[in-house]
Design a protein around this motif. Structure first.
Motif, PDB file in Angstrom:
ATOM      1  N   ASP A  18       0.852  -1.186   0.000  1.00 53.78           N
ATOM      2  CA  ASP A  18       0.000   0.000   0.000  1.00 53.78           C
ATOM      3  C   ASP A  18       0.890   1.238   0.000  1.00 53.78           C
ATOM      4  O   ASP A  18       1.895   1.289   0.701  1.00 53.78           O
ATOM      5  CB  ASP A  18      -0.892  -0.006   1.253  1.00 53.78           C
ATOM      6  CG  ASP A  18      -1.855   1.160   1.305  1.00 53.78           C
ATOM      7  OD1 ASP A  18      -2.139   1.762   0.257  1.00 53.78           O
ATOM      8  OD2 ASP A  18      -2.323   1.483   2.417  1.00 53.78           O
ATOM      9  N   ASP A  19       0.523   2.235  -0.795  1.00 60.24           N
ATOM     10  CA  ASP A  19       1.281   3.488  -0.816  1.00 60.24           C
ATOM     11  C   ASP A  19       0.353   4.700  -0.815  1.00 60.24           C
ATOM     12  O   ASP A  19       0.707   5.778  -1.266  1.00 60.24           O
ATOM     13  CB  ASP A  19       2.215   3.541  -2.029  1.00 60.24           C
ATOM     14  CG  ASP A  19       1.463   3.550  -3.341  1.00 60.24           C
ATOM     15  OD1 ASP A  19       0.233   3.369  -3.337  1.00 60.24           O
ATOM     16  OD2 ASP A  19       2.111   3.755  -4.382  1.00 60.24           O
ATOM     17  N   LYS A  21      -1.070   6.046   2.021  1.00 57.04           N
ATOM     18  CA  LYS A  21      -1.099   6.734   3.314  1.00 57.04           C
ATOM     19  C   LYS A  21      -0.048   7.842   3.347  1.00 57.04           C
ATOM     20  O   LYS A  21       0.916   7.824   2.600  1.00 57.04           O
ATOM     21  CB  LYS A  21      -0.834   5.738   4.443  1.00 57.04           C
ATOM     22  CG  LYS A  21      -1.883   4.660   4.542  1.00 57.04           C
ATOM     23  CD  LYS A  21      -1.522   3.659   5.602  1.00 57.04           C
ATOM     24  CE  LYS A  21      -2.528   2.513   5.603  1.00 57.04           C
ATOM     25  NZ  LYS A  21      -2.112   1.441   6.484  1.00 57.04           N
ATOM     26  N   THR A  55       3.519   0.603   2.904  1.00 56.22           N
ATOM     27  CA  THR A  55       3.342  -0.651   3.626  1.00 56.22           C
ATOM     28  C   THR A  55       3.973  -1.720   2.748  1.00 56.22           C
ATOM     29  O   THR A  55       3.594  -1.876   1.580  1.00 56.22           O
ATOM     30  CB  THR A  55       1.843  -0.961   3.842  1.00 56.22           C
ATOM     31  OG1 THR A  55       1.251   0.148   4.515  1.00 56.22           O
ATOM     32  CG2 THR A  55       1.661  -2.223   4.658  1.00 56.22           C
ATOM     33  N   GLN A  57       6.045  -5.717   2.271  1.00 53.72           N
ATOM     34  CA  GLN A  57       6.325  -7.080   2.706  1.00 53.72           C
ATOM     35  C   GLN A  57       7.752  -7.380   2.293  1.00 53.72           C
ATOM     36  O   GLN A  57       8.140  -7.156   1.142  1.00 53.72           O
ATOM     37  CB  GLN A  57       5.376  -8.075   2.042  1.00 53.72           C
ATOM     38  CG  GLN A  57       3.951  -7.944   2.503  1.00 53.72           C
ATOM     39  CD  GLN A  57       3.045  -8.948   1.794  1.00 53.72           C
ATOM     40  OE1 GLN A  57       3.367  -9.466   0.729  1.00 53.72           O
ATOM     41  NE2 GLN A  57       1.901  -9.213   2.390  1.00 53.72           N
TER      42      GLN A  57
END
Length: 127
Positions: A18-19, A21, A55, A57
């Motif tokens: 996720d990018d 935020k 976010t 991994q």
């Protein structure tokens, strides 16, 4: 910069989940940074700015490799801003001023006159 981020992700097998935020980042004032005057607090900083938050991994082995690399390059250096950083900066400034007074008699005389004027004005240094 996009290509560099993509290459970094490829090198360390990182997947950006996720990018979307953002976070606010505070920049504290920088004291005693003017080389000519110690009484100036620099105002050339941005107090708050926002930046994108990723976010990700990452496999544990690649994460450990990044941690080892950071320790190798930075050792025990603290990246953050803290009271200890302020204390170290103040002590360095005190040592520099003391050295200048000891190495130059004109500076020492000016410092003594300045101290006398402060005492006459009622200022007492709190130790």
């Amino acid at each position: 910069m996009k290509e560099q981020i993509d290459q970094f992700c490829k090198n360390y097998e990182i997947q950006i989940v996720d990018d979307q935020k953002r976070r606010a980042r505070y920049h504290p004032p920088r004291y005693f940074t003017d080389p000519l005057r110690a009484d100036i607090v620099r105002k050339d900083f941005v107090e708050y700015e926002t930046e994108k938050v990723f976010t990700v991994q990452i496999p544990e082995s690649r994460f450990r490799a990044l941690v080892e690399m950071e320790q190798r390059f930075f050792g025990r250096h603290n990246h953050g801003y803290s009271d200890a950083d302020m204390f170290a900066m103040l002590m360095e400034k005190e040592r520099e001023e003391s050295w200048r007074r000891q190495s130059n008699t004109a500076v020492q005389k000016a410092y003594e006159q300045y101290s006398i004027m402060l005492n006459l004005a009622g200022y007492q240094r709190k130790i």
